[in-house]
Write a protein that holds these residues in place. Sequence first.
Motif, mmCIF file in Angstrom:
data_model
loop_
_atom_site.group_PDB
_atom_site.id
_atom_site.type_symbol
_atom_site.label_atom_id
_atom_site.label_comp_id
_atom_site.label_asym_id
_atom_site.label_seq_id
_atom_site.Cartn_x
_atom_site.Cartn_y
_atom_site.Cartn_z
ATOM 1 N N LYS A 129 1.182 -1.104 0.381
ATOM 2 C CA LYS A 129 -0.157 0.113 0.111
ATOM 3 C C LYS A 129 0.573 1.035 0.367
ATOM 4 O O LYS A 129 0.241 2.787 -0.651
ATOM 5 N N HIS A 130 2.045 1.467 0.489
ATOM 6 C CA HIS A 130 3.152 2.235 0.474
ATOM 7 C C HIS A 130 3.655 2.450 -0.862
ATOM 8 O O HIS A 130 3.514 3.515 -1.221
ATOM 9 N N VAL A 131 4.005 1.368 -1.537
ATOM 10 C CA VAL A 131 4.028 1.956 -3.142
ATOM 11 C C VAL A 131 3.079 2.384 -4.142
ATOM 12 O O VAL A 131 4.166 3.069 -4.862
ATOM 13 N N ILE A 132 2.341 1.868 -3.640
ATOM 14 C CA ILE A 132 0.590 1.807 -4.605
ATOM 15 C C ILE A 132 0.526 3.369 -4.481
ATOM 16 O O ILE A 132 0.342 4.219 -5.570
ATOM 17 N N ALA A 133 0.579 3.952 -3.171
ATOM 18 C CA ALA A 133 -0.199 4.681 -2.403
ATOM 19 C C ALA A 133 1.010 6.701 -3.142
ATOM 20 O O ALA A 133 1.098 7.338 -4.183
ATOM 21 N N GLU A 141 -3.395 7.605 0.802
ATOM 22 C CA GLU A 141 -4.249 5.866 0.316
ATOM 23 C C GLU A 141 -5.830 6.015 0.958
ATOM 24 O O GLU A 141 -6.373 6.879 0.895
ATOM 25 N N ASN A 142 -5.897 5.297 0.469
ATOM 26 C CA ASN A 142 -7.737 5.263 -0.379
ATOM 27 C C ASN A 142 -8.353 3.616 -0.462
ATOM 28 O O ASN A 142 -7.261 2.608 -0.453
ATOM 29 N N SER A 143 -9.651 3.742 -0.166
ATOM 30 C CA SER A 143 -9.676 2.301 -0.382
ATOM 31 C C SER A 143 -9.138 1.528 -1.489
ATOM 32 O O SER A 143 -8.726 -0.521 -1.668
ATOM 33 N N TRP A 144 -9.281 1.795 -2.519
ATOM 34 C CA TRP A 144 -8.387 1.017 -4.108
ATOM 35 C C TRP A 144 -7.050 0.483 -3.855
ATOM 36 O O TRP A 144 -6.714 -0.306 -4.212
ATOM 37 N N VAL A 145 -6.162 2.073 -3.274
ATOM 38 C CA VAL A 145 -5.139 1.773 -2.655
ATOM 39 C C VAL A 145 -4.822 0.303 -1.836
ATOM 40 O O VAL A 145 -4.495 -0.832 -1.991
ATOM 41 N N HIS A 146 -6.094 0.490 -0.516
ATOM 42 C CA HIS A 146 -6.132 -1.396 0.590
ATOM 43 C C HIS A 146 -6.240 -2.283 -0.671
ATOM 44 O O HIS A 146 -5.532 -3.311 -0.272
ATOM 45 N N LEU A 147 -7.576 -2.160 -1.563
ATOM 46 C CA LEU A 147 -7.464 -3.605 -2.573
ATOM 47 C C LEU A 147 -6.843 -4.000 -2.876
ATOM 48 O O LEU A 147 -6.338 -5.298 -2.889
ATOM 49 N N THR A 148 -5.931 -2.887 -3.914
ATOM 50 C CA THR A 148 -4.753 -3.530 -4.411
ATOM 51 C C THR A 148 -3.664 -4.312 -4.036
ATOM 52 O O THR A 148 -3.124 -5.271 -4.890
ATOM 53 N N ALA A 149 -3.522 -3.792 -2.772
ATOM 54 C CA ALA A 149 -2.229 -4.336 -2.549
ATOM 55 C C ALA A 149 -3.124 -5.436 -1.628
ATOM 56 O O ALA A 149 -2.119 -6.585 -1.585
ATOM 57 N N ALA A 150 -4.019 -5.788 -1.104
ATOM 58 C CA ALA A 150 -4.688 -6.615 -0.488
ATOM 59 C C ALA A 150 -4.839 -8.279 -1.341
ATOM 60 O O ALA A 150 -3.974 -9.095 -1.102
ATOM 61 N N ALA A 151 -5.363 -7.377 -2.647
ATOM 62 C CA ALA A 151 -5.174 -8.867 -3.458
ATOM 63 C C ALA A 151 -3.621 -9.333 -3.741
ATOM 64 O O ALA A 151 -3.757 -10.544 -4.400
ATOM 65 N N CYS A 152 -2.723 -8.499 -4.225
ATOM 66 C CA CYS A 152 -1.391 -8.512 -4.123
ATOM 67 C C CYS A 152 -0.569 -9.904 -3.449
ATOM 68 O O CYS A 152 -0.441 -10.530 -3.264
ATOM 69 N N ALA A 153 -1.046 -9.557 -2.276
ATOM 70 C CA ALA A 153 -0.428 -10.377 -0.785
ATOM 71 C C ALA A 153 -1.138 -11.211 -0.862
ATOM 72 O O ALA A 153 -0.363 -12.318 -0.399
ATOM 73 N N GLY A 154 -3.050 -11.606 -1.290
ATOM 74 C CA GLY A 154 -3.397 -12.784 -1.123
ATOM 75 C C GLY A 154 -2.734 -13.586 -2.443
ATOM 76 O O GLY A 154 -2.974 -14.700 -2.103
ATOM 77 N N ILE A 155 -2.890 -13.155 -3.171
ATOM 78 C CA ILE A 155 -2.196 -14.114 -4.546
ATOM 79 C C ILE A 155 -0.718 -14.409 -4.160
ATOM 80 O O ILE A 155 -0.051 -15.918 -4.218
ATOM 81 N N ALA A 156 0.510 -13.938 -3.900
ATOM 82 C CA ALA A 156 1.636 -14.109 -3.208
ATOM 83 C C ALA A 156 1.568 -15.287 -2.155
ATOM 84 O O ALA A 156 2.422 -15.602 -1.816
ATOM 85 N N THR A 157 1.030 -14.613 -1.147
ATOM 86 C CA THR A 157 0.678 -15.799 -0.147
ATOM 87 C C THR A 157 0.251 -17.444 -0.190
ATOM 88 O O THR A 157 0.892 -18.053 0.189
ATOM 89 N N ILE A 223 -12.018 -8.714 1.345
ATOM 90 C CA ILE A 223 -12.594 -7.259 1.662
ATOM 91 C C ILE A 223 -12.286 -7.251 3.711
ATOM 92 O O ILE A 223 -12.415 -6.035 4.085
ATOM 93 N N GLN A 224 -11.599 -8.135 3.830
ATOM 94 C CA GLN A 224 -11.023 -7.783 5.483
ATOM 95 C C GLN A 224 -9.539 -7.201 5.668
ATOM 96 O O GLN A 224 -10.170 -6.288 6.573
ATOM 97 N N TRP A 225 -8.769 -6.901 4.266
ATOM 98 C CA TRP A 225 -7.886 -5.606 4.608
ATOM 99 C C TRP A 225 -8.580 -4.318 4.239
ATOM 100 O O TRP A 225 -8.414 -3.443 5.286
ATOM 101 N N VAL A 226 -9.565 -3.715 3.610
ATOM 102 C CA VAL A 226 -10.299 -2.911 3.490
ATOM 103 C C VAL A 226 -11.465 -2.890 4.094
ATOM 104 O O VAL A 226 -11.294 -1.246 4.590
ATOM 105 N N LEU A 227 -11.978 -3.704 4.569
ATOM 106 C CA LEU A 227 -12.947 -3.830 5.970
ATOM 107 C C LEU A 227 -12.404 -3.278 7.142
ATOM 108 O O LEU A 227 -12.154 -1.566 8.029
ATOM 109 N N TYR A 228 -11.370 -3.646 7.634
ATOM 110 C CA TYR A 228 -10.100 -3.707 8.471
ATOM 111 C C TYR A 228 -9.669 -1.805 8.456
ATOM 112 O O TYR A 228 -9.729 -0.953 9.546
#
Length: 333
Positions: A129-133, A141-157, A223-228
């Motif tokens: 989210k730091h890099v994307i923002a 930072e906004n919800s789209w930044v959080h969403l993109t970062a969370a999706a990348c994190a999920g795929i990598a994990t 969803i979890q990261w954005v809502l959190y």
Amino acid sequence: MSDTPPELVAGPSKSGWLPAKSWQHFVAGGLGGMCGAIVTSPFDVVKTRLQSSLFREKHVGVGLAGNGSHTVVVPRRAGLLWNFVETGHILRDIYREESPRALFKGLGPTLVGVIPARSINFFTYGNGKHVIANHFNHGQENSWVHLTAAACAGIATGTATNPIWVVKTRLQLDAHRVERISEGQRFFGGSWDMIKKIMHEEGVRGFYKGLSASYLGVTEGTIQWVLYERLKRLTAGTQGKGGVQEWLGMLGSAGTAKCVASLITYPHEVLRTRLRQPLVDGKVKYTGLMQTLRLVIAEEGARSLYGGLSAHLMRVIPNAAVMYSIYEAILRW
């Protein structure tokens, strides 16, 4: 203008793409995941068994009566409340019939998987989210930044840790492993036996069963990261005050975000468990994501896609509360 509060705005980086102490997310995520997994391991075993077709018939509506020497069948009851009662019955049956150690089946590979999985997830998200923002959203930072970062994190994990979860699931579905393992042998020995068995029977591809469902499950983490992040804004007034109020705000944000995300995306958990089941009579019953979905609905009905939901919620909500609290505390410290 962005509505992002000042404390959530990603500032300029002095070290290029990543912040100076990016490694802190890796360490904090790993420690948080480890503590949460240990505390909630028994519920993880119950959840896995309720999701699997190998154990559904055994446990649904079955309880022990009297002195425990007879098994009686009680009518199947509907409703979420009964599902929580049923979870308690299954925990009791596992304790009685298989030994207390069985409540922690798969804990070895769980810890081996959780620590790198949470480390990778929190590292990728926290720095992502730091890099994307900074590089794609003018430092905001906004919800789209959080969403993109969370999706990348999920795929990598998911890609990095899928083999570990396959081994863990197989161990939890093996009801007789306690009888075959000597008292001195620990779970890591059982995990190594399972690794050799999977490699012998299914090859390398066997370790990546359920990966498609894991990618589908990226939506849960997103969803979890954005809502959190959104709930953390709402409780921002409690930050810096210390004491019970601040920690309740943090625990509530983490638990609520995980609860909502789990309820929305839970069926992927069931599909993933079915895809990771061991061979039955040398045959593979579930071969693909859509084939599994159609087969489960045809044989057991749509309600089976929520099998084990009560045990899952009893595990993931406190797990998330513990994990995120430790994560945030280590970052602040």
